[in-house]
Design a protein around this motif. Sequence first.
Motif, mmCIF file in Angstrom:
data_model
loop_
_atom_site.group_PDB
_atom_site.id
_atom_site.type_symbol
_atom_site.label_atom_id
_atom_site.label_comp_id
_atom_site.label_asym_id
_atom_site.label_seq_id
_atom_site.Cartn_x
_atom_site.Cartn_y
_atom_site.Cartn_z
ATOM 1 N N THR A 60 0.820 -1.220 0.000
ATOM 2 C CA THR A 60 0.000 0.000 0.000
ATOM 3 C C THR A 60 0.850 1.265 0.000
ATOM 4 O O THR A 60 0.389 2.306 -0.461
ATOM 5 C CB THR A 60 -0.983 0.019 1.188
ATOM 6 O OG1 THR A 60 -0.263 -0.104 2.416
ATOM 7 C CG2 THR A 60 -1.992 -1.116 1.071
ATOM 8 N N SER B 230 -3.565 3.323 -4.178
ATOM 9 C CA SER B 230 -4.936 2.978 -4.551
ATOM 10 C C SER B 230 -4.922 2.436 -5.971
ATOM 11 O O SER B 230 -3.905 2.474 -6.649
ATOM 12 C CB SER B 230 -5.846 4.210 -4.473
ATOM 13 O OG SER B 230 -5.424 5.175 -5.411
ATOM 14 N N LEU C 19 -6.569 -6.327 0.740
ATOM 15 C CA LEU C 19 -6.474 -5.207 -0.198
ATOM 16 C C LEU C 19 -7.857 -4.863 -0.763
ATOM 17 O O LEU C 19 -8.196 -3.690 -0.908
ATOM 18 C CB LEU C 19 -5.491 -5.521 -1.324
ATOM 19 C CG LEU C 19 -4.019 -5.563 -0.915
ATOM 20 C CD1 LEU C 19 -3.164 -6.109 -2.057
ATOM 21 C CD2 LEU C 19 -3.530 -4.193 -0.474
ATOM 22 N N TYR D 262 -9.100 -1.566 -3.022
ATOM 23 C CA TYR D 262 -8.349 -1.833 -4.252
ATOM 24 C C TYR D 262 -9.197 -2.685 -5.188
ATOM 25 O O TYR D 262 -9.995 -3.503 -4.745
ATOM 26 C CB TYR D 262 -7.046 -2.581 -3.939
ATOM 27 C CG TYR D 262 -5.994 -1.735 -3.295
ATOM 28 C CD1 TYR D 262 -4.949 -1.205 -4.033
ATOM 29 C CD2 TYR D 262 -6.031 -1.469 -1.935
ATOM 30 C CE1 TYR D 262 -3.974 -0.428 -3.448
ATOM 31 C CE2 TYR D 262 -5.065 -0.688 -1.335
ATOM 32 C CZ TYR D 262 -4.036 -0.166 -2.096
ATOM 33 O OH TYR D 262 -3.080 0.611 -1.508
#
Length: 87
Positions: free
Chosen positions: A33, A38, A55, A60
């Motif tokens: 991350t 993103s 995630l 995501y």
Amino acid sequence: MKNPNDVAASLYDKLYQHYIDESITKQELALITSHIPSGRVLDVACGTGRHLIPLAEKGYRLTGVDLSRGLLAQCRLKMKEKRIRAI
């Protein structure tokens, strides 16, 4: 030839839980991350979703691939339990 992981897919997380330290997974997720704040991520060898699911929970958009159909099926089950949409 059948993938050996397919045979034990339903037990995979239990069989390997003592090899995978949760704190290491958290460190790996922090690293991911920090480099990809993103967006879209391709998780190659996603297995049962150790990285993919957290995630996805963070927003995501993910594509997970694995040679083991059994492990992918387990990943889908875990995603369904957490109400994460799988395509």
